[in-house]
Write a protein that holds these residues in place. Structure first.
Motif, PDB file in Angstrom:
ATOM      1  N   GLN A  97       0.677  -1.178   0.005  1.00  0.00           N
ATOM      2  CA  GLN A  97       0.241   0.221  -0.102  1.00  0.00           C
ATOM      3  C   GLN A  97       0.856   1.261   0.005  1.00  0.00           C
ATOM      4  OE1 GLN A  97      -3.572   0.894   1.727  1.00  0.00           O
ATOM      5  NE2 GLN A  97      -4.097  -1.528   2.253  1.00  0.00           N
ATOM      6  N   TYR A  98       2.021   1.381   0.827  1.00  0.00           N
ATOM      7  CA  TYR A  98       2.815   2.345   0.725  1.00  0.00           C
ATOM      8  C   TYR A  98       3.405   2.563  -0.753  1.00  0.00           C
ATOM      9  CZ  TYR A  98       3.562   3.776   5.357  1.00  0.00           C
ATOM     10  OH  TYR A  98       3.777   4.144   6.898  1.00  0.00           O
ATOM     11  N   LYS A  99       3.481   1.440  -1.392  1.00  0.00           N
ATOM     12  CA  LYS A  99       3.901   1.594  -3.134  1.00  0.00           C
ATOM     13  C   LYS A  99       2.910   2.376  -3.921  1.00  0.00           C
ATOM     14  CE  LYS A  99       5.843  -0.965  -6.882  1.00  0.00           C
ATOM     15  NZ  LYS A  99       6.258  -2.422  -7.417  1.00  0.00           N
ATOM     16  N   SER A 100       1.947   1.811  -3.650  1.00  0.00           N
ATOM     17  CA  SER A 100       0.626   2.481  -4.529  1.00  0.00           C
ATOM     18  C   SER A 100       0.298   4.010  -4.196  1.00  0.00           C
ATOM     19  CB  SER A 100      -0.770   1.822  -4.206  1.00  0.00           C
ATOM     20  OG  SER A 100      -1.304   1.606  -2.749  1.00  0.00           O
ATOM     21  N   ASN A 101       0.630   4.256  -2.683  1.00  0.00           N
ATOM     22  CA  ASN A 101       0.535   5.619  -2.148  1.00  0.00           C
ATOM     23  C   ASN A 101       1.304   6.345  -2.884  1.00  0.00           C
ATOM     24  OD1 ASN A 101      -1.810   4.943  -0.844  1.00  0.00           O
ATOM     25  ND2 ASN A 101      -0.545   4.800   1.082  1.00  0.00           N
ATOM     26  N   ILE A 102       2.725   5.894  -2.919  1.00  0.00           N
ATOM     27  CA  ILE A 102       3.824   6.799  -3.201  1.00  0.00           C
ATOM     28  C   ILE A 102       3.560   6.825  -5.006  1.00  0.00           C
ATOM     29  CG2 ILE A 102       6.404   6.749  -4.005  1.00  0.00           C
ATOM     30  CD1 ILE A 102       6.627   5.312  -1.505  1.00  0.00           C
ATOM     31  N   MET A 103       3.137   6.092  -5.622  1.00  0.00           N
ATOM     32  CA  MET A 103       2.588   6.448  -7.099  1.00  0.00           C
ATOM     33  C   MET A 103       1.648   7.451  -7.235  1.00  0.00           C
ATOM     34  SD  MET A 103       3.027   2.327  -8.610  1.00  0.00           S
ATOM     35  CE  MET A 103       2.326   2.790 -10.182  1.00  0.00           C
ATOM     36  N   ALA A 104       0.493   7.242  -6.396  1.00  0.00           N
ATOM     37  CA  ALA A 104      -0.363   8.328  -6.427  1.00  0.00           C
ATOM     38  C   ALA A 104       0.342   9.631  -6.241  1.00  0.00           C
ATOM     39  CB  ALA A 104      -1.548   7.948  -5.607  1.00  0.00           C
ATOM     40  N   ASN A 105       1.036   9.752  -5.126  1.00  0.00           N
ATOM     41  CA  ASN A 105       1.426  11.163  -4.779  1.00  0.00           C
ATOM     42  C   ASN A 105       2.335  11.465  -5.961  1.00  0.00           C
ATOM     43  OD1 ASN A 105       0.226  11.420  -2.543  1.00  0.00           O
ATOM     44  ND2 ASN A 105       1.857  10.500  -1.539  1.00  0.00           N
ATOM     45  N   LYS A 106       3.180  10.557  -6.743  1.00  0.00           N
ATOM     46  CA  LYS A 106       4.215  11.066  -7.679  1.00  0.00           C
ATOM     47  C   LYS A 106       3.313  11.532  -8.858  1.00  0.00           C
ATOM     48  CE  LYS A 106       8.570   8.365  -7.258  1.00  0.00           C
ATOM     49  NZ  LYS A 106       9.200   7.362  -8.103  1.00  0.00           N
ATOM     50  N   TYR A 107       2.144  11.024  -9.128  1.00  0.00           N
ATOM     51  CA  TYR A 107       1.176  11.590 -10.211  1.00  0.00           C
ATOM     52  C   TYR A 107       0.719  12.755  -9.930  1.00  0.00           C
ATOM     53  CZ  TYR A 107      -2.540  11.721 -13.552  1.00  0.00           C
ATOM     54  OH  TYR A 107      -3.403  12.216 -14.489  1.00  0.00           O
ATOM     55  N   LEU A 108       0.224  12.987  -8.699  1.00  0.00           N
ATOM     56  CA  LEU A 108      -0.222  14.338  -8.304  1.00  0.00           C
ATOM     57  C   LEU A 108       0.760  15.439  -8.576  1.00  0.00           C
ATOM     58  CD1 LEU A 108      -2.321  13.621  -5.108  1.00  0.00           C
ATOM     59  CD2 LEU A 108      -3.238  14.295  -7.191  1.00  0.00           C
ATOM     60  N   GLN A 109       2.300  15.230  -8.083  1.00  0.00           N
ATOM     61  CA  GLN A 109       3.205  16.066  -8.249  1.00  0.00           C
ATOM     62  C   GLN A 109       3.532  16.312  -9.622  1.00  0.00           C
ATOM     63  OE1 GLN A 109       4.960  17.584  -5.828  1.00  0.00           O
ATOM     64  NE2 GLN A 109       3.669  16.960  -4.290  1.00  0.00           N
ATOM     65  N   LEU A 110       3.457  15.292 -10.563  1.00  0.00           N
ATOM     66  CA  LEU A 110       3.802  15.600 -12.153  1.00  0.00           C
ATOM     67  C   LEU A 110       2.609  16.514 -12.622  1.00  0.00           C
ATOM     68  CD1 LEU A 110       4.919  14.593 -14.617  1.00  0.00           C
ATOM     69  CD2 LEU A 110       3.093  12.680 -14.841  1.00  0.00           C
ATOM     70  N   MET A 111       1.229  16.309 -12.033  1.00  0.00           N
ATOM     71  CA  MET A 111       0.088  17.030 -12.542  1.00  0.00           C
ATOM     72  C   MET A 111       0.270  18.494 -11.963  1.00  0.00           C
ATOM     73  SD  MET A 111      -1.047  15.057 -15.015  1.00  0.00           S
ATOM     74  CE  MET A 111      -2.342  16.157 -15.212  1.00  0.00           C
ATOM     75  N   TYR A 112       0.742  18.581 -10.873  1.00  0.00           N
ATOM     76  CA  TYR A 112       1.003  19.840 -10.317  1.00  0.00           C
ATOM     77  C   TYR A 112       1.942  20.938 -11.008  1.00  0.00           C
ATOM     78  CZ  TYR A 112      -1.461  18.199  -5.764  1.00  0.00           C
ATOM     79  OH  TYR A 112      -2.172  17.649  -4.918  1.00  0.00           O
ATOM     80  N   GLY A 113       3.112  19.966 -11.385  1.00  0.00           N
ATOM     81  CA  GLY A 113       4.034  20.733 -12.094  1.00  0.00           C
ATOM     82  C   GLY A 113       3.555  21.302 -13.526  1.00  0.00           C
ATOM     83  N   LYS A 114       2.718  20.329 -14.055  1.00  0.00           N
ATOM     84  CA  LYS A 114       2.288  20.788 -15.570  1.00  0.00           C
ATOM     85  C   LYS A 114       1.063  21.909 -15.370  1.00  0.00           C
ATOM     86  CE  LYS A 114       2.302  16.251 -17.894  1.00  0.00           C
ATOM     87  NZ  LYS A 114       1.550  15.138 -18.547  1.00  0.00           N
ATOM     88  N   ARG A 115       0.443  22.029 -14.316  1.00  0.00           N
ATOM     89  CA  ARG A 115      -0.236  23.146 -14.042  1.00  0.00           C
ATOM     90  C   ARG A 115       0.355  24.323 -13.703  1.00  0.00           C
ATOM     91  NH1 ARG A 115      -6.390  21.982 -11.968  1.00  0.00           N
ATOM     92  NH2 ARG A 115      -6.804  19.948 -12.991  1.00  0.00           N
TER      93      ARG A 115
END
Length: 218
Positions: A163-181
């Motif tokens: 579950q930590y792995k899936s949480n980190i992946m989700a957070n990385k995706y959010l960071q990626l999208m924040y960067g684009k915005r």
């Protein structure tokens, strides 16, 4: 509603599989302590709830971040409600909302090619473990949870890795999208403007992922 610290809700909500039962002697000692007079009421509740959680997880089978099981949500809601003194219905709503969001963001991260290596995962877990240093009450509650799950401390933390792995992946995706915005709006991720927009963006990005992948709890 009773306030739940971030640290403790993380430990409870990401409990996963990998149950490794301790030797009967150690289990007996733990049982005697958490059912006797020496432990606090909070420790007793956590121990008993964790025993129920262990049963739920054994029934659940292999953890899969893409699965949302309504029956499992019901059972987990009963456990959370008991430990944190909230209604089962309220706990169910929280778990359902979080499960839908986590699944959608995980799917989006997977499509974006985001990965997490074992070293990165271990580092994250070690950071969480370190938050208990010097926290006497937190350590007592953690020990009660581990004892209820029937694990050693290392087995407990290892069981959290999926579950930590899936949480980190989700957070990385959010960071990626924040960067684009930020790029689109020509602002820095260190700026006050970003800090003001981050919560709104998180909600928007999550909702977009939920719609894109048609994620529900049905």
């Amino acid at each position: 509603m009773k306030i739940i610290t971030k640290k403790r809700i993380i430990i409870f909500s990401i409990s996963v599989l990998g149950i490794c039962i301790l030797g009967t002697g150690i289990v007996g000692i733990a049982k005697n302590y958490y059912t006797g007079f020496n432990s606090s009421q909070k420790e007793k509740v956590i121990y008993q709830v964790s025993k129920k959680e262990k049963t739920r997880l054994n029934k659940m089978g292999q953890y899969n971040p893409k699965d949302i099981d309504k029956e499992q949500i019901e059972e987990k809601a009963e456990n959370i409600a008991e430990e944190y003194s909230i209604s089962v219905e309220e706990a169910k709503k929280i778990i359902t909302k979080n499960s839908i969001a986590k699944k959608a963001l995980y799917l989006a991260a997977e499509d974006a090619g985001i990965t997490v290596d074992e070293a990165e995962l271990t580092e994250e877990i070690n950071k969480i473990r370190a938050t208990f240093d010097g926290d006497e009450d937190g350590q007592k509650e953690l020990k009660a949870r581990i004892a209820g799950m029937g694990m050693t401390e290392n087995e407990y933390w290892d069981s959290l890795r999926p579950q930590y792995k899936s949480n980190i992946m989700a957070n990385k995706y959010l960071q990626l999208m924040y960067g684009k915005r930020c790029q689109k709006e020509k602002i820095s991720m260190d700026s006050p403007q970003y800090a003001e927009k981050q919560t709104q963006w998180k909600d928007e990005i999550t909702e977009e992922a939920i719609k894109k992948y048609h994620v529900t709890a049905d």
